[in-house]
Design an enzyme around this catalytic site. Structure first.
Site, PDB file in Angstrom:
ATOM      1  N   ASP A  38     -26.099  93.607  38.860  1.00 52.28           N
ATOM      2  CA  ASP A  38     -25.493  92.272  38.854  1.00 52.28           C
ATOM      3  C   ASP A  38     -24.015  92.434  38.569  1.00 52.28           C
ATOM      4  OD1 ASP A  38     -24.757  89.459  38.151  1.00 52.28           O
ATOM      5  OD2 ASP A  38     -26.911  89.184  38.397  1.00 52.28           O
ATOM      6  N   ASP A  73     -20.202  95.446  42.671  1.00 52.81           N
ATOM      7  CA  ASP A  73     -20.099  94.442  43.724  1.00 52.81           C
ATOM      8  C   ASP A  73     -20.746  94.995  44.991  1.00 52.81           C
ATOM      9  OD1 ASP A  73     -19.416  92.577  45.614  1.00 52.81           O
ATOM     10  OD2 ASP A  73     -17.240  92.841  45.408  1.00 52.81           O
ATOM     11  N   ILE A  74     -21.919  94.469  45.354  1.00 53.08           N
ATOM     12  CA  ILE A  74     -22.647  95.016  46.495  1.00 53.08           C
ATOM     13  C   ILE A  74     -22.098  94.505  47.830  1.00 53.08           C
ATOM     14  CG2 ILE A  74     -24.789  95.735  45.401  1.00 53.08           C
ATOM     15  CD1 ILE A  74     -24.412  92.304  47.001  1.00 53.08           C
ATOM     16  N   TYR A 164     -23.276  79.585  53.934  1.00 55.68           N
ATOM     17  CA  TYR A 164     -24.528  80.024  53.307  1.00 55.68           C
ATOM     18  C   TYR A 164     -25.662  80.086  54.333  1.00 55.68           C
ATOM     19  CZ  TYR A 164     -28.505  79.717  50.014  1.00 55.68           C
ATOM     20  OH  TYR A 164     -29.670  79.923  49.318  1.00 55.68           O
ATOM     21  N   LYS A 168     -27.772  83.347  55.550  1.00 62.59           N
ATOM     22  CA  LYS A 168     -29.219  83.435  55.347  1.00 62.59           C
ATOM     23  C   LYS A 168     -29.968  83.625  56.669  1.00 62.59           C
ATOM     24  CE  LYS A 168     -29.423  83.243  50.892  1.00 62.59           C
ATOM     25  NZ  LYS A 168     -29.691  84.524  50.185  1.00 62.59           N
ATOM     26  N   THR A 198     -33.224  77.114  39.747  1.00 64.61           N
ATOM     27  CA  THR A 198     -32.163  78.050  39.389  1.00 64.61           C
ATOM     28  C   THR A 198     -30.852  77.282  39.323  1.00 64.61           C
ATOM     29  OG1 THR A 198     -31.574  78.590  41.682  1.00 64.61           O
ATOM     30  CG2 THR A 198     -33.371  79.870  40.672  1.00 64.61           C
TER      31      THR A 198
END
Length: 305
Positions: A38, A73-74, A164, A168, A198
């Protein structure tokens, strides 16, 4: 502790909060050793802190499990590689990756800036690619492994989250491509479209009548990571889980087709032929837009399924 994932090493991105945290804890509870990734950012992708990942590692170890933290940071190739390298360095193998990390930057399409588009695509879509890329190279050599990407019902489209939704939708196509390309190496790939409480779902502009908890999502992910799912031939699928409900999304396919006769198609022939013969596939989300607009005017949230 259970043994559904006994002996496996699982890496989870976005594992500091919400669904990612639940997946990391759930995998550890079922016997996996876990890499907790994370970057520790806020919901819009800013203010990173390494303490978020470390806190989940402490939870895992306090419960008797094993875990290491990677606060990287992926959205960078180096960051995705370090997640995989952490598994290999710490535990000598990697059996599954779960890419949950994501951010939001909402804006109507006609007002969206490059600075609102690029980071969302980079975190969700590229961030899934960087980890899948590094992990698949390892899994190909092992001839075993599982890749899990996180998508959303918003892959159908969104009024104010075009960035977004595009990311996705891309995750789904990436997962299907991984399932096709890696099948001969014994590697599976699936996507999960969760509906759970969430910090992101709190901003959905409608009241969700079907919604669950992060722990519900974790249960599905643990199954998809398991040998049971592999033995049952689960790959290339997109699943929704919303509390007690589990659903599978259809594979892309043609609905209806038609063929031109003679000289081929012209705009005029298409205008005459297409509406009645090929037609359209109704867009379910369109029926919700009017309700969302009314709710916004009333500062309310309409119900949606």
């Amino acid at each position: 502790m259970g043994n559904f994932l006994a002996g496996k090493v699982i890496a989870v991105t976005g594992a500091g909060r919400g669904i990612g945290r639940a997946v990391a804890l759930g995998a550890a509870a079922e016997g996996a050793r876990v890499v907790v990734n994370d970057y520790g950012v806020s919901m819009d992708g800013g203010s990173p802190t390494s303490e978020i990942a470390e806190s989940v590692v402490k939870e895992v170890t306090a419960a008797g499990g094993e875990a290491v933290a990677v606060a990287d940071d992926i959205s960078t190739m180096a960051g995705g590689q370090r997640v995989v390298d952490a598994a290999l360095t710490s535990y000598g193998r990697l059996d599954g990756v779960v890419c949950v990390a994501g951010i939001l930057r909402e804006r109507m399409l006609f007002n969206m800036s490059e600075d609102e588009w690029d980071p969302v695509i980079a975190t969700h879509l590229k961030g899934t690619f960087t980890v899948f890329r590094a992990a698949s190279a390892v899994m190909r050599q092992q001839r075993a492994g599982t890749l899990i990407g996180f998508t959303s019902g918003n892959h159908q489209g969104s009024v104010s989250q075009a960035n977004y939704s595009a990311a996705k939708g891309g995750v789904i196509s990436l997962v299907r491509s991984a399932a096709l390309g890696l099948h001969k190496y014994g590697v599976t790939a699936n996507a999960v479209a969760p509906v759970a409480r969430t910090r992101m779902s709190a901003n959905v502009p409608m009241e969700l009548t079907e919604i669950g908890e992060p722990e519900d999502v974790a249960a599905l992910v643990v199954y998809l990571l398991s040998d049971r799912a592999r033995e049952q031939g689960i790959t290339g699928q997109v699943y929704t889980i919303a509390g007690p409900k589990i659903a599978v999304w259809a594979q892309p396919r043609e609905l209806r087709s038609a063929y031109a006769e003679g000289a081929g198609w012209t705009p005029e022939r298409i205008a005459q032929f297409l509406p009645g013969s090929v037609g359209v596939d109704p867009m379910p989300m369109l029926s919700q837009v009017a309700g969302m607009e009314l709710a916004a005017a009333r500062r309310d949230r309409p119900n949606a399924r």
